[in-house]
Design an enzyme around this catalytic site. Sequence first.
Site, PDB file in Angstrom:
ATOM      1  N   GLY A  40       0.797  -1.180  -0.085  1.00 31.96           N
ATOM      2  CA  GLY A  40       0.098  -0.028  -0.050  1.00 31.96           C
ATOM      3  C   GLY A  40       0.729   1.497   0.057  1.00 31.96           C
ATOM      4  N   GLU A  56       0.230   0.444  -6.300  1.00 33.68           N
ATOM      5  CA  GLU A  56       1.165  -0.049  -5.295  1.00 33.68           C
ATOM      6  C   GLU A  56       1.602  -1.481  -4.991  1.00 33.68           C
ATOM      7  OE1 GLU A  56       2.687   1.887  -2.864  1.00 33.68           O
ATOM      8  OE2 GLU A  56       2.181   3.808  -3.410  1.00 33.68           O
ATOM      9  N   GLU A  60       5.101  -2.649  -4.864  1.00 36.70           N
ATOM     10  CA  GLU A  60       5.970  -3.361  -3.802  1.00 36.70           C
ATOM     11  C   GLU A  60       6.188  -4.832  -4.037  1.00 36.70           C
ATOM     12  OE1 GLU A  60       4.778  -0.303  -0.567  1.00 36.70           O
ATOM     13  OE2 GLU A  60       3.615  -1.685  -0.382  1.00 36.70           O
ATOM     14  N   PRO A  77      -7.578   8.380  13.718  1.00 37.79           N
ATOM     15  CA  PRO A  77      -6.301   9.588  13.657  1.00 37.79           C
ATOM     16  C   PRO A  77      -4.999   8.930  14.252  1.00 37.79           C
ATOM     17  CG  PRO A  77      -8.292  10.579  14.482  1.00 37.79           C
ATOM     18  CD  PRO A  77      -8.342   9.139  14.332  1.00 37.79           C
ATOM     19  N   ASP A  78      -4.969   7.920  14.977  1.00 32.75           N
ATOM     20  CA  ASP A  78      -3.843   7.380  15.899  1.00 32.75           C
ATOM     21  C   ASP A  78      -3.505   6.127  15.026  1.00 32.75           C
ATOM     22  OD1 ASP A  78      -3.886   9.489  17.680  1.00 32.75           O
ATOM     23  OD2 ASP A  78      -5.327   8.211  19.002  1.00 32.75           O
ATOM     24  N   GLU A 107      10.791  -7.472   1.136  1.00 35.23           N
ATOM     25  CA  GLU A 107      10.355  -8.706   0.833  1.00 35.23           C
ATOM     26  C   GLU A 107       9.000  -8.958   0.816  1.00 35.23           C
ATOM     27  OE1 GLU A 107      10.638 -12.477   4.157  1.00 35.23           O
ATOM     28  OE2 GLU A 107      12.315 -11.230   4.157  1.00 35.23           O
TER      29      GLU A 107
END
Lengths: 132, 132
Positions: A40, A56, A60, A77-78, A107
């Site tokens: 991502g 993505e 990746e 938000p956290d 990997e």
Amino acid sequence: MAGPETPKLMVDVIVPSEEGHVLLIRRDTDPYEGYCALPGGFVEVGETVEAAAAREAEEETGLKVEIERLVGVYSDPDRDPRGHNVSCAFLARAQEGELSAATDAAEASFLDSSEVELAFDHEKIIADALAS
Amino acid sequence: MAGPETPKLMVDVIVPSEEGHVLLIRRDTDPYEGYCALPGGFVEVGETVEAAAAREAEEETGLKVEIERLVGVYSDPDRDPRGHNVSCAFLARAQEGELSAATDAAEASFLDSSEVELAFDHEKIIADALAS
């Protein structure tokens, strides 16, 4: 760009294998260095979220994927120590290509997600994707 | 905030009435001045998308709403002439409060969405919300 500051927009991609494993990369940068994570990253201006998810995944892991459906939007938000990053999570199917790590992923492999340490809220995202 | 530039994050809220009408505001600013639109707006940093959806609905219409489910993520780069604004659309249920226009909405009411001119891609968002 015009408009107020908003959270940053990201995507994550869940690609299950037939054996029930999930395509994961091992992070080689902070945060969560050494942890496993879903492929991502950030959505680019001018790109749809579906295109970002496919891009993505391929960047990746080397695999081309077909996006099947939106799993959810993760916006606590956290959830990301780098800042308020909101992720659109997509379920996808592997199409072609050879598994290989690229760019910021150290990997890439299909793993039993219950047997590895997962970064961010990816344990919840995987559970949501596979439950529905 | 750290991180690359991404599209801006917005929310839109679909609140159906029992008669099959939909809560709409009439826009009094460009773009789409005079058109009807779903209540919605930009997500603030530090706020979940669900909280932003409930806040925008109340700010623009006076109604408190309960978020029921995510309808979809709308990310076509051309969907908003102001720039690349990605919207998370939520289906919600009206809870309490009195219908009243506020902030940037000129007028709020439950309307037959097939009988008004809708701004942005809100015709598609409403169709998706009511179809599923």
